[in-house]
Design a protein around this motif. Structure first.
Motif, mmCIF file in Angstrom:
data_model
loop_
_atom_site.group_PDB
_atom_site.id
_atom_site.type_symbol
_atom_site.label_atom_id
_atom_site.label_comp_id
_atom_site.label_asym_id
_atom_site.label_seq_id
_atom_site.Cartn_x
_atom_site.Cartn_y
_atom_site.Cartn_z
ATOM 1 N N LEU A 57 0.824 -1.202 0.000
ATOM 2 C CA LEU A 57 0.000 0.000 0.000
ATOM 3 C C LEU A 57 0.862 1.258 0.000
ATOM 4 O O LEU A 57 0.514 2.265 -0.640
ATOM 5 C CB LEU A 57 -0.940 0.001 1.211
ATOM 6 N N ILE B 117 -5.974 4.074 3.938
ATOM 7 C CA ILE B 117 -4.815 3.222 4.235
ATOM 8 C C ILE B 117 -4.355 3.414 5.667
ATOM 9 O O ILE B 117 -4.086 2.442 6.383
ATOM 10 C CB ILE B 117 -3.681 3.517 3.235
ATOM 11 N N THR C 172 -4.088 -0.439 6.770
ATOM 12 C CA THR C 172 -2.823 -0.823 7.417
ATOM 13 C C THR C 172 -3.034 -1.375 8.826
ATOM 14 O O THR C 172 -2.474 -2.426 9.174
ATOM 15 C CB THR C 172 -1.845 0.358 7.422
#
Length: 409
Positions: free
Chosen positions: A24, A46, A51
């Motif tokens: 990512l 993200i 994450t």
């Protein structure tokens, strides 16, 4: 053994183990030619969700169940937020003061970010050959239905508003309650509410002496988005012709102002201005020239129609804050600034404006979206359609017979 075969087949380094978080990060680095709003959206999804929930998993081992589990945990935390906000203990409520529940629409956008990032991993680097985000089934993303502030709804809301302020004042030991805070906190019948024509007129009367009257009038009657109104430039306005070209916008991201062109081709459009709006804009231009003379050399030449008193760019959040104050002072039930855009569409349709014209005025990409979203807002729209249908089939007048003759040709 299957992992080794896949890496050999896709020519990967057999010693490399790329995690979801690592990929990512790489994905974001590659997205250089995207709008700043899109970049911030990717970054937020993200950083806040993908994450933390999926980052440690190896990219080639990410499964549909992992992605589904992320959304289950998000929904569980939504419940925690709701429970803590309802707590009688101040410390418990304070623990989620700045946390907002994640809506279904936001979950769909989070999934879209992950799906796009994984597609890039498949197409460009061949790191994986399956996209689990693409096959995950999620709840339908239903748009909230726009409702009109009818008399009964207004009366009920005012009663709840009074009760909320009384209860909140008692909870605070008699201390003052911020009226705007209470104004926006009391629940509404729908997330999208629209004022009636009479309520809209009362708002514009309240805004008559405000220095941003012309901006609010443009949003109210022409359905501009907040960023489009803040980004309107004098070079794109032709007061003699009664038109304005929507070609620039100011958007707020993490408290910062960003300039740029509208996101879609449909948003790049020219709108017609009624005579009173032209007169209002002329008055606004004279006032802006007076402000320029007042500050002298400190004036900032930005070229925008709507500015701060020193000519600097207008902060979009300031426009929303002032809108709430004006609506509150006018004694009106609350709507969002963006709901003025919904109201503009509904007013145009109620006035008999063709759906294609409404679509182009609002900058929608399709008339079907415009119709699906707005035709049922005002009862007058449905009533007018019913009357026209009845006149076509049953009318005894020349109009009904004329329409039938055209159909027979």
């Amino acid at each position: 053994m299957e992992v080794v075969r896949r890496r050999v087949r896709t020519r990967q380094d057999l010693t490399q183990e790329v995690t979801v978080a690592q990929w990512l990060e790489e994905f974001l680095k590659r997205k250089r030619k995207i709008e700043e709003t899109t970049r911030r959206s990717y970054e937020g999804h993200i950083r806040l969700y993908l994450t933390p929930y999926l980052g440690r998993i190896r990219l080639d081992r990410l499964r549909v169940g992992d992605v589904a589990g992320m959304f289950e945990q998000i929904e569980e935390f939504n419940d925690v937020i709701a429970e803590r906000r309802a707590s009688a203990e101040r410390e418990v409520r304070a623990s989620v003061k700045y946390r907002r529940a994640v809506s279904t629409a936001t979950m769909h956008r989070i999934r879209a970010t992950l799906r796009h990032a994984l597609n890039v991993a498949i197409r460009q680097d061949r790191l994986i050959d399956f996209n689990p985000a693409a096959v995950l089934e999620m709840p339908a993303q239903a748009r909230p239905k726009a409702l009109v502030w009818t008399g009964d709804r207004v009366e009920e809301w005012h009663r709840e508003f009074r009760d909320y302020r009384t209860a909140e004042r008692a909870r605070r030991g008699g201390r003052r309650v911020d009226p705007i805070d209470a104004y926006v906190r009391v629940p509404r019948p729908s997330a999208v509410m629209v004022w009636t024509p009479e309520q809209t007129r009362l708002f514009l009367e309240e805004a008559r002496s405000h220095r941003l009257l012309a901006l609010y009038r443009l949003i109210t009657l022409r359905g501009l988005r907040r960023g489009e109104a803040c980004g309107l430039r004098w070079k794109d306005v032709d007061l003699d012709a009664g038109s304005a070209r929507i070609a620039w916008q100011l958007v707020q991201l993490a408290g910062q102002i960003h300039e740029g062109r509208p996101k879609t081709d449909a948003s790049m459009r020219t709108i017609a201005l009624d005579a009173e709006t032209v007169t209002t804009l002329r008055g606004h231009k004279r006032r802006q020239q007076q402000e320029r003379l007042a500050v002298g050399e400190a004036w900032k030449e930005t070229g925008f129609v709507f500015t701060q008193p020193d000519g600097d760019r207008l902060h979009p959040q300031h426009v929303s804050d002032q809108f709430l104050w004006l609506a509150y002072l006018a004694g009106l039930p609350p709507i969002r600034l963006h709901d003025l855009r919904h109201g503009a569409a509904s007013l145009m349709l109620a006035a008999g404006v063709e759906i294609k014209v409404v679509q182009e005025t609002l900058g929608h990409t399709s008339s079907s979206f415009t119709a699906d979203t707005y035709t049922s807002v005002f009862p007058q729209v449905a009533m007018a359609a019913a009357e026209k249908t009845a006149a076509l089939l049953l009318g005894d007048g020349d109009e009904g017979r004329g329409v039938l003759r055209q159909l027979r040709v």
